[in-house]
Design a protein around this motif. Structure first.
Motif, PDB file in Angstrom:
ATOM      1  N   VAL A 168       0.834  -1.204   0.000  1.00 33.55           N
ATOM      2  CA  VAL A 168       0.000   0.000   0.000  1.00 33.55           C
ATOM      3  C   VAL A 168       0.870   1.255   0.000  1.00 33.55           C
ATOM      4  CG1 VAL A 168      -1.672   1.342   1.321  1.00 33.55           C
ATOM      5  CG2 VAL A 168      -1.981  -1.116   1.060  1.00 33.55           C
ATOM      6  N   THR A 171       2.571   1.681  -3.293  1.00 39.18           N
ATOM      7  CA  THR A 171       1.590   2.190  -4.257  1.00 39.18           C
ATOM      8  C   THR A 171       1.566   3.714  -4.227  1.00 39.18           C
ATOM      9  OG1 THR A 171       0.194   0.207  -4.099  1.00 39.18           O
ATOM     10  CG2 THR A 171      -0.879   2.248  -4.817  1.00 39.18           C
ATOM     11  N   ASN A 186      -2.625   2.395  -8.237  1.00 42.00           N
ATOM     12  CA  ASN A 186      -3.633   2.243  -7.190  1.00 42.00           C
ATOM     13  C   ASN A 186      -3.598   0.825  -6.631  1.00 42.00           C
ATOM     14  OD1 ASN A 186      -5.293   4.877  -7.251  1.00 42.00           O
ATOM     15  ND2 ASN A 186      -5.221   4.299  -9.413  1.00 42.00           N
ATOM     16  N   ALA A 187      -4.278   0.622  -5.517  1.00 38.66           N
ATOM     17  CA  ALA A 187      -4.315  -0.690  -4.876  1.00 38.66           C
ATOM     18  C   ALA A 187      -5.748  -1.095  -4.575  1.00 38.66           C
ATOM     19  CB  ALA A 187      -3.494  -0.684  -3.593  1.00 38.66           C
ATOM     20  N   SER A 189      -7.707  -3.696  -1.834  1.00 39.28           N
ATOM     21  CA  SER A 189      -7.509  -4.492  -0.623  1.00 39.28           C
ATOM     22  C   SER A 189      -8.739  -5.368  -0.371  1.00 39.28           C
ATOM     23  CB  SER A 189      -7.244  -3.587   0.588  1.00 39.28           C
ATOM     24  OG  SER A 189      -5.905  -3.127   0.585  1.00 39.28           O
ATOM     25  N   ASN A 245      -6.091   3.317  -2.174  1.00 35.11           N
ATOM     26  CA  ASN A 245      -6.239   1.930  -1.755  1.00 35.11           C
ATOM     27  C   ASN A 245      -7.711   1.688  -1.469  1.00 35.11           C
ATOM     28  OD1 ASN A 245      -5.805  -0.695  -0.770  1.00 35.11           O
ATOM     29  ND2 ASN A 245      -5.484   0.047   1.314  1.00 35.11           N
TER      30      ASN A 245
END
Length: 257
Positions: A168, A171, A186-187, A189, A245
């Motif tokens: 994260v 990122t 981007n991430a 989760s 995220n």
């Protein structure tokens, strides 16, 4: 006209860990959105079969290729082949991952290194190799698959959460560095989605029931529910979104007692 553009036609995507589970689902989703897709995994036979089946179902051009995402030379060879064969890389989804269910007192150094290298180091190495190409072409979309464990602790699995927390922050770092070059990072989760990585644990009814009770929506996620967020981040419709995220978790990270 204000019309959202989530069409990926003409784009070339690379998905690591694409032979099964989340990676395969995301690769297929990107193909249905119009992208040509390269799937990588350590198991060559498995990833080639996945690529063939995705091509048959979507009509998109695909390639399944073996890659050790913890090894720079292996990554460089794959990136070079993709650029030679497809001409460009527009999208990278860093999905490859692993875990061990040991607490801190029982964890071996080799187990620590295995998880950190596969989940965290690989994201840097892949993003660096592909990012160089994206920066030159002034366009790119990178999506890293993190975890709610980047925010919450787990009862067991000491190296997993720290590795995803690193993803994260990496990122955000890469997003900051590459935004000026038209590259977004981007991430995603996720919470628990049934995959080959956790299916054995989910066979335990007590464990599965506890997870469902912990989740405000009262159920585990379906793989198709990860596809839309990733397609969004990879599209031109998300051109002004970077360094984010997104929790796809049925409300778990905001659960209150």
């Amino acid at each position: 006209m204000y019309k959202a553009n989530f069409d990926l036609t003409g784009k070339v995507a690379v998905v690591t860990g694409g032979g099964r589970g989340i990676g395969r689902a995301l690769a297929e989703g990107l193909a249905y959105a119009g992208a040509d897709v390269v799937l990588t995994a350590r198991t060559e036979e498995q990833v080639k079969i996945a690529a063939m089946e995705i091509s048959q179902s979507t009509g998109r051009r695909t390639l399944g290729i073996s890659c050790d995402v913890t090894d720079k030379d292996s990554i460089d060879a794959v990136v070079g082949k993709v650029i030679r064969d497809f001409g460009r890389i527009d999208i990278l989804v860093n999905n490859a991952g692993t875990s061990v269910r040991h607490g801190a007192l029982d964890l071996t150094e080799d187990e620590w290194d295995q998880v950190i290298d596969t989940n965290f180091k690989s994201v840097f190495l892949m993003s660096q190799a592909v990012g160089r190409h994206m920066v030159k072409q002034k366009y790119g979309r990178i999506v890293n698959i993190a975890s709610v464990a980047s925010e919450l602790t787990l009862a067991y699995g000491t190296p997993y959460g720290p590795s995803k927390a690193g993803v994260v922050h990496l990122t955000r770092q890469m997003a900051n560095e590459w935004a000026q070059h038209g590259v977004t990072v981007n991430a995603i989760s996720p919470w628990f989605f049934k995959t080959s990585l956790n299916e054995k644990a989910l066979e335990n009814d007590e464990f599965r029931t506890a997870l469902e009770r912990r989740t405000p929506m009262g159920r585990l996620g379906q793989l198709e529910e990860l596809v839309a967020p990733v397609v969004f981040f990879c599209s031109d419709g998300a051109g002004y979104v970077t360094g984010q995220n997104l929790f796809v978790d049925g409300g778990t990270t905001h659960f209150g007692m």
